[in-house]
Design a protein around this motif. Sequence first.
Motif, PDB file in Angstrom:
ATOM      1  N   PHE A   9       2.146  -4.518   3.788  1.00 47.13           N
ATOM      2  CA  PHE A   9       3.087  -3.509   4.267  1.00 47.13           C
ATOM      3  C   PHE A   9       2.836  -2.186   3.556  1.00 47.13           C
ATOM      4  N   GLU A  10       3.081  -1.099   4.294  1.00 43.34           N
ATOM      5  CA  GLU A  10       2.980   0.247   3.734  1.00 43.34           C
ATOM      6  C   GLU A  10       4.339   0.653   3.194  1.00 43.34           C
ATOM      7  N   GLU A  11       4.343   1.285   2.043  1.00 38.80           N
ATOM      8  CA  GLU A  11       5.598   1.735   1.447  1.00 38.80           C
ATOM      9  C   GLU A  11       5.472   3.212   1.096  1.00 38.80           C
TER      10      GLU A  11
ATOM     11  N   ALA B 253       5.824  28.413   0.328  1.00 35.56           N
ATOM     12  CA  ALA B 253       7.038  27.676   0.664  1.00 35.56           C
ATOM     13  C   ALA B 253       6.893  27.169   2.095  1.00 35.56           C
ATOM     14  N   PRO B 254       6.836  25.841   2.303  1.00 37.60           N
ATOM     15  CA  PRO B 254       6.559  25.324   3.651  1.00 37.60           C
ATOM     16  C   PRO B 254       7.734  25.508   4.609  1.00 37.60           C
ATOM     17  N   THR B 255       7.418  25.897   5.829  1.00 33.62           N
ATOM     18  CA  THR B 255       8.379  25.893   6.920  1.00 33.62           C
ATOM     19  C   THR B 255       8.205  24.570   7.659  1.00 33.62           C
ATOM     20  N   THR B 256       9.238  23.746   7.671  1.00 31.28           N
ATOM     21  CA  THR B 256       9.141  22.399   8.239  1.00 31.28           C
ATOM     22  C   THR B 256       9.544  22.409   9.705  1.00 31.28           C
ATOM     23  N   VAL B 257       8.664  21.878  10.568  1.00 34.03           N
ATOM     24  CA  VAL B 257       8.999  21.762  11.992  1.00 34.03           C
ATOM     25  C   VAL B 257       9.303  20.329  12.388  1.00 34.03           C
ATOM     26  N   ALA B 258       8.843  19.365  11.589  1.00 30.79           N
ATOM     27  CA  ALA B 258       9.092  17.961  11.905  1.00 30.79           C
ATOM     28  C   ALA B 258       8.830  17.118  10.665  1.00 30.79           C
ATOM     29  N   ARG B 259       9.504  15.974  10.628  1.00 28.91           N
ATOM     30  CA  ARG B 259       9.233  14.962   9.599  1.00 28.91           C
ATOM     31  C   ARG B 259       8.942  13.650  10.309  1.00 28.91           C
ATOM     32  N   VAL B 260       7.908  12.957   9.855  1.00 35.36           N
ATOM     33  CA  VAL B 260       7.495  11.709  10.489  1.00 35.36           C
ATOM     34  C   VAL B 260       7.359  10.635   9.411  1.00 35.36           C
ATOM     35  N   SER B 261       7.228   9.393   9.859  1.00 41.50           N
ATOM     36  CA  SER B 261       7.153   8.277   8.912  1.00 41.50           C
ATOM     37  C   SER B 261       5.761   7.675   8.802  1.00 41.50           C
ATOM     38  N   GLN B 262       4.815   8.130   9.643  1.00 44.86           N
ATOM     39  CA  GLN B 262       3.466   7.579   9.613  1.00 44.86           C
ATOM     40  C   GLN B 262       2.438   8.702   9.580  1.00 44.86           C
ATOM     41  N   THR B 263       1.345   8.477   8.830  1.00 43.45           N
ATOM     42  CA  THR B 263       0.300   9.497   8.737  1.00 43.45           C
ATOM     43  C   THR B 263      -0.374   9.726  10.085  1.00 43.45           C
ATOM     44  N   ALA B 264      -0.591   8.652  10.861  1.00 42.39           N
ATOM     45  CA  ALA B 264      -1.253   8.819  12.160  1.00 42.39           C
ATOM     46  C   ALA B 264      -0.422   9.711  13.081  1.00 42.39           C
ATOM     47  N   THR B 265       0.897   9.573  13.021  1.00 40.64           N
ATOM     48  CA  THR B 265       1.767  10.418  13.836  1.00 40.64           C
ATOM     49  C   THR B 265       1.655  11.872  13.413  1.00 40.64           C
TER      50      THR B 265
ATOM     51  N   VAL C  99       0.852  -1.192   0.000  1.00 37.45           N
ATOM     52  CA  VAL C  99       0.000   0.000   0.000  1.00 37.45           C
ATOM     53  C   VAL C  99       0.879   1.230   0.000  1.00 37.45           C
ATOM     54  N   GLN C 100       0.618   2.130  -0.936  1.00 37.35           N
ATOM     55  CA  GLN C 100       1.294   3.428  -0.883  1.00 37.35           C
ATOM     56  C   GLN C 100       0.816   4.146   0.375  1.00 37.35           C
ATOM     57  N   MET C 101       1.728   4.550   1.212  1.00 33.90           N
ATOM     58  CA  MET C 101       1.386   5.072   2.532  1.00 33.90           C
ATOM     59  C   MET C 101       0.336   6.175   2.467  1.00 33.90           C
ATOM     60  N   GLY C 102      -0.689   6.030   3.322  1.00 28.24           N
ATOM     61  CA  GLY C 102      -1.747   7.029   3.406  1.00 28.24           C
ATOM     62  C   GLY C 102      -3.002   6.663   2.643  1.00 28.24           C
ATOM     63  N   LEU C 103      -2.924   5.659   1.763  1.00 28.75           N
ATOM     64  CA  LEU C 103      -4.089   5.274   0.968  1.00 28.75           C
ATOM     65  C   LEU C 103      -4.781   4.059   1.590  1.00 28.75           C
ATOM     66  N   GLY C 104      -6.091   4.063   1.573  1.00 32.00           N
ATOM     67  CA  GLY C 104      -6.851   2.896   2.009  1.00 32.00           C
ATOM     68  C   GLY C 104      -6.747   2.567   3.477  1.00 32.00           C
ATOM     69  N   THR C 105      -6.401   3.550   4.297  1.00 34.92           N
ATOM     70  CA  THR C 105      -6.191   3.275   5.721  1.00 34.92           C
ATOM     71  C   THR C 105      -7.453   2.752   6.397  1.00 34.92           C
ATOM     72  N   ARG C 106      -8.599   3.258   5.994  1.00 32.88           N
ATOM     73  CA  ARG C 106      -9.856   2.793   6.581  1.00 32.88           C
ATOM     74  C   ARG C 106     -10.494   1.678   5.764  1.00 32.88           C
ATOM     75  N   GLN C 107     -10.243   1.653   4.464  1.00 31.35           N
ATOM     76  CA  GLN C 107     -10.927   0.695   3.599  1.00 31.35           C
ATOM     77  C   GLN C 107     -10.268  -0.682   3.588  1.00 31.35           C
TER      78      GLN C 107
ATOM     79  N   ASP D  49       8.863  11.899   4.918  1.00 28.75           N
ATOM     80  CA  ASP D  49      10.169  11.680   4.294  1.00 28.75           C
ATOM     81  C   ASP D  49      10.199  12.325   2.911  1.00 28.75           C
ATOM     82  N   PRO D  50      11.300  13.020   2.567  1.00 28.26           N
ATOM     83  CA  PRO D  50      11.353  13.713   1.269  1.00 28.26           C
ATOM     84  C   PRO D  50      11.138  12.796   0.068  1.00 28.26           C
ATOM     85  N   ALA D  51      11.457  11.496   0.215  1.00 31.14           N
ATOM     86  CA  ALA D  51      11.284  10.568  -0.907  1.00 31.14           C
ATOM     87  C   ALA D  51       9.877  10.000  -0.997  1.00 31.14           C
ATOM     88  N   SER D  52       9.022  10.325  -0.047  1.00 30.58           N
ATOM     89  CA  SER D  52       7.683   9.741  -0.016  1.00 30.58           C
ATOM     90  C   SER D  52       6.745  10.445  -0.985  1.00 30.58           C
TER      91      SER D  52
END
Length: 309
Positions: free
Chosen positions: A125-127, A215-227, A97-105, A196-199
């Motif tokens: 697995f989420e990628e 232009a976004p000001t970044t305060v954090a980068r996370v690996s999961q949508t729920a986070t 699953v491409q991360m973020g898609l189909g989380t509820r379905q 992640d920049p590659a996501s």
Amino acid sequence: MSLRQFEYALAVAEEGSVTAAAEALRVAQPSVSQQIRGLERDLGVELFSRTPTGLVPTVAGRAFLRDAEIAVNAARRARATARAGSEELAGELVVAVQMGLGTRQLPGALSALRRRFPRLEVTVFEEPNPTELERLARGGVIDLALMAGPCDEGLYDGHHLGDEEFVVVLAAGHPQLAVDRVALRDLEREPWVRFDPASALDGVLVDVLRENGLAPTTVARVSQTATAVRWAAHGLGVTFVPASAVPPGHEHLVRPVSPAVSQPVVAAVRPGAGPAETALLEFLRQETWYRFAQSWVAPPSTASSAPVV
């Protein structure tokens, strides 16, 4: 050469040692060593080099392992198809699953699949990285993938399930919660919780903000949508995710944006798919997918950032 030798070589490559591979395969270590030596003798090449950190595939080994993985997965699918009876389907189904898609379905569809085929083993697995998802698909590892289409119709058949609208997540008390749809220009001064920049998800955000002159000001980068959603809810910054990726209990903190942003959700299924893939596809079709007005504006790189498999 045999499939068992292929499986042993793949296990050694993954685990980094014969001992760990034997434990993972639940066989004796001498058996693994013997099979690898026999395989190298048949091939006439050395598959692994010893390093201080363990066994590492050689150049020839890496080339061999790519094809070995395809062969092992093809054999797995052939066994599952051969065993398929009305309710007796066994084997393994690999879903990416491409991360973020189909989380509820996806959970509902998978639960229905397991009820129909209780002996079927499903690995999901989420990628986040579409390039890695493409590599896995081309390697024959994936039986079905959920992605923001399109997909290469030569390797996989694409089935459009619906459209996923993106929403912005705001902290409780944020003034933009007073509106039904947040204008992107009104988020100009907001800090962002990003991925992640590659996501693919971060690619969507960057393209959308760029298209709107932000232009976004970044305060954090996370690996999961729920986070990302939870951190935004606590006021660290705003974030931007597919609507179905919002965890229960946070719906009151999300708003769609203007101009609207959506992506098509595509199920990529191997041509001539077996009964497991076919059944899962039908269960996914029965799920509720987010469909909005046709005036949505997809980010220009949505197609290019999606995996082409």
